[in-house]
Scaffold this active site. Sequence first.
Site, mmCIF file in Angstrom:
data_model
loop_
_atom_site.group_PDB
_atom_site.id
_atom_site.type_symbol
_atom_site.label_atom_id
_atom_site.label_comp_id
_atom_site.label_asym_id
_atom_site.label_seq_id
_atom_site.Cartn_x
_atom_site.Cartn_y
_atom_site.Cartn_z
ATOM 1 N N SER A 169 56.788 4.581 0.997
ATOM 2 C CA SER A 169 55.667 4.204 0.143
ATOM 3 C C SER A 169 55.570 4.984 -1.159
ATOM 4 O O SER A 169 54.948 4.515 -2.099
ATOM 5 C CB SER A 169 54.362 4.345 0.929
ATOM 6 O OG SER A 169 54.251 5.630 1.492
ATOM 7 N N LYS A 206 48.536 -5.328 3.703
ATOM 8 C CA LYS A 206 49.263 -5.241 2.424
ATOM 9 C C LYS A 206 49.678 -6.652 1.998
ATOM 10 O O LYS A 206 48.807 -7.413 1.598
ATOM 11 C CB LYS A 206 50.409 -4.242 2.566
ATOM 12 C CG LYS A 206 49.835 -2.814 2.700
ATOM 13 C CD LYS A 206 50.864 -1.713 2.754
ATOM 14 C CE LYS A 206 50.157 -0.362 2.673
ATOM 15 N NZ LYS A 206 50.538 0.572 3.731
ATOM 16 N N HIS A 248 55.368 -1.726 4.147
ATOM 17 C CA HIS A 248 55.704 -2.109 2.766
ATOM 18 C C HIS A 248 56.902 -3.048 2.705
ATOM 19 O O HIS A 248 57.387 -3.349 1.617
ATOM 20 C CB HIS A 248 55.982 -0.862 1.925
ATOM 21 C CG HIS A 248 54.748 -0.134 1.506
ATOM 22 N ND1 HIS A 248 53.884 -0.602 0.540
ATOM 23 C CD2 HIS A 248 54.210 1.032 1.938
ATOM 24 C CE1 HIS A 248 52.881 0.243 0.383
ATOM 25 N NE2 HIS A 248 53.049 1.252 1.226
HETATM 26 C C1 PLP Z 1 49.775 1.510 4.554
HETATM 27 C C2 PLP Z 1 50.628 1.987 5.639
HETATM 28 C C3 PLP Z 1 50.122 2.089 6.935
HETATM 29 C C4 PLP Z 1 48.666 1.871 7.249
HETATM 30 O O1 PLP Z 1 48.327 0.527 7.266
HETATM 31 P P1 PLP Z 1 46.770 0.156 7.236
HETATM 32 O O2 PLP Z 1 46.749 -1.252 7.732
HETATM 33 O O3 PLP Z 1 46.310 0.293 5.828
HETATM 34 O O4 PLP Z 1 46.081 1.087 8.156
HETATM 35 C C5 PLP Z 1 50.987 2.460 7.942
HETATM 36 N N1 PLP Z 1 52.282 2.739 7.686
HETATM 37 C C6 PLP Z 1 52.802 2.668 6.447
HETATM 38 C C7 PLP Z 1 54.241 2.965 6.218
HETATM 39 C C8 PLP Z 1 51.987 2.299 5.380
HETATM 40 O O5 PLP Z 1 52.487 2.230 4.153
#
Ligand code: PLP
Length: 402
Positions: free
Chosen positions: A183, A242, A211
Amino acid sequence: MTDLLASLRDELATLGAEGALRPLAVLQGPQAAEVTVEGHRLINLCSNNYLGLTTHPALVEAAAAAARAWGAGSGAVRTIAGTQSIHEELERRLAAFKGTEAALTLQSGYAANLGVLGSLLGEPDAVVSDQLNHASIIDGIRLTRAQRFLFRHRDVDDLEAQLESARRQGRRRVLVVTDGVFSMDGDIAPLPAIVARAEAAHASVMVDDAHATGVLGRQGRGSVDHFGLQGRVLIQVGTLSKAVGVLGGYVAAPAEVRTLLIHAARPFLFSTSHPPAVVAACLAALEVMEAEPERQARLWANTNHFKAGLQRLGFDCGRSETPITPVIVGSAERAMALADALRERGVFAQGLGFPTVPRESGRVRTIVTAGHTTEQLDRALEAFASAGRVLDLLPSPSRARP
Ligand SMILES: *Cc1c(COP(=O)(O)O)cnc(C)c1O
């Protein structure tokens, strides 16, 4: 004993003196390619809304219709009375999308990582984790009593060495965990090599595709599909918050994993399930992802256009291979100054510094989406050019670089 509130004030004063207190940016309207923040229209380069689905009419209508038909809340945890048939329908659709036997949804991606790691691993086990894995993986590992081995970022030789250490220590279950796309840098895990090394060591693999879903693979199926590794990655974790554009987390895996999680994953057991509107919007999102592949194509066209523009200006975009494109400028102060200068020029992007990223690689992280027009991206590039010149962040053609 100190008074709690007084000691909090001291702590906040210290953080303030370090410049570490940043006010929340408040959006006065929907999450979209352009947003209104404190009355200013800004080109938005810091959402995870990869496919522009947050405002897609099919999702909005599905959410509204589900609220009317099923109510506003689910009223219970999944294991009591909080499983409605649409919850299970979404899980069947997710399993089909991810090419796994089963899937289980949780309240968020964060909850999914806590749930899966906390319930699959115990004291006799080992987890072998990329050192740059997401915070929710780190927190999930903390909940296990398993022995933790970190391998250097994307370094499969180091992974092999760590697997060998785990073997020598006679660990029971060994799980290799990696983000599919990282990320902070937007680089992709070398999944084929990770899977090969894990298989050689009789270890299992879990990938967090938060992602990568919507971004990599056919119709956005993620990194396992991208690399053609179906059936060789035991657990695919991901988020519905996302690219999918709504809220939630999921674990796509064999049926045995799903059954175990239903009985042991604490976020699943002790926290209420999604409201029907969330579930229905996620179902609609999966349909849109399959029916409108042009969104994923547009995301990549925008990514390539924007990244090439930043590089042409002379910015350092690190090792990005995906729509996450960092603009690395050095100290946290420089990163924050660039973010502020961009904001003055109509661009919304966050500056990140230590400890979120290493001390010398403070950055403004950008994420383009399928919802951006070329005109918006070109305006954003002009803002980067102007801010970069004013802050002296760009190599100047007249000044020879050492
Ligand atoms: C954003 C993210 C999460 C968390 O996801 P949410 O649904 O926002 O809790 C978990 N793992 C990774 C790699 C992320 O980028």
